[in-house]
Design a protein around this motif. Sequence first.
Motif, PDB file in Angstrom:
ATOM      1  N   ASP A 153     -50.295 -32.379 -11.389  1.00  0.00           N
ATOM      2  CA  ASP A 153     -49.286 -33.433 -11.323  1.00  0.00           C
ATOM      3  C   ASP A 153     -49.577 -34.417 -12.447  1.00  0.00           C
ATOM      4  OD1 ASP A 153     -48.171 -32.302  -9.060  1.00  0.00           O
ATOM      5  OD2 ASP A 153     -49.319 -33.564  -7.680  1.00  0.00           O
ATOM      6  N   GLY A 154     -48.533 -34.966 -13.014  1.00  0.00           N
ATOM      7  CA  GLY A 154     -48.717 -35.931 -14.092  1.00  0.00           C
ATOM      8  C   GLY A 154     -48.987 -35.291 -15.439  1.00  0.00           C
ATOM      9  N   GLU A 155     -48.779 -33.967 -15.531  1.00  0.00           N
ATOM     10  CA  GLU A 155     -48.930 -33.264 -16.808  1.00  0.00           C
ATOM     11  C   GLU A 155     -47.662 -32.465 -17.086  1.00  0.00           C
ATOM     12  OE1 GLU A 155     -53.372 -32.045 -17.812  1.00  0.00           O
ATOM     13  OE2 GLU A 155     -52.645 -31.025 -16.002  1.00  0.00           O
ATOM     14  N   LYS A 156     -47.391 -32.294 -18.361  1.00  0.00           N
ATOM     15  CA  LYS A 156     -46.255 -31.493 -18.823  1.00  0.00           C
ATOM     16  C   LYS A 156     -46.783 -30.389 -19.723  1.00  0.00           C
ATOM     17  CE  LYS A 156     -42.209 -31.708 -21.851  1.00  0.00           C
ATOM     18  NZ  LYS A 156     -41.479 -30.740 -21.050  1.00  0.00           N
ATOM     19  N   VAL A 157     -46.293 -29.167 -19.523  1.00  0.00           N
ATOM     20  CA  VAL A 157     -46.590 -28.085 -20.461  1.00  0.00           C
ATOM     21  C   VAL A 157     -45.648 -28.263 -21.645  1.00  0.00           C
ATOM     22  CG1 VAL A 157     -46.622 -25.598 -20.857  1.00  0.00           C
ATOM     23  CG2 VAL A 157     -47.338 -26.508 -18.636  1.00  0.00           C
TER      24      VAL A 157
END
Length: 186
Positions: A153-157
Amino acid sequence: MPDSHYPVADLIRKRRTVRQFKDDPIPLALLMELIEIANWAPNHGLREPWRYILYREEAREAFTKAVLRAMSAEEVAKYGEQRAKDYATIPCHLIVAMKEDPRQKQWEEDFGAVCSWIQSFQLAAWERGVGVVWKTNSYIFSLRFREAVGVGDGEKVVGVLHIGYPDAIPEPRPRSAAASKLTVHG
């Protein structure tokens, strides 16, 4: 455009997106060197918002399973067998993720920085004879894929880089003249 005495400009012009790879492994030391070089990409406030997850050797099977689990039944029926074959022979899969700052300005700065990191990685790889394709297929948005590969959560690929020695190098495709997209004031 002919070669010039500007090696960076030549490297930028000659880099190609590679989609056909030899199955020769890329040494981990070379991958780490390329990652270290890319870490010099510009980023606001030296936040270094990037993170990477590398799949190589036998771990490529886990990457492939994560992708296939994220696909619909129709997609698996249509593309699954070919994707499994391709992903098993591409030497490396590097997932590049970023921390998502809730503040819009910082999010956009960080996204731009991670894109700069990816381009820096691609250029450094090309200089060493290694090809890369930067993919943003729909599976990168799937919760099932993200969980399987450890993106929290709180990350984007931002993308998946498929990496290997080129089996085929595409011909350059024409670019629009920069002047056709430039507005000059003054």
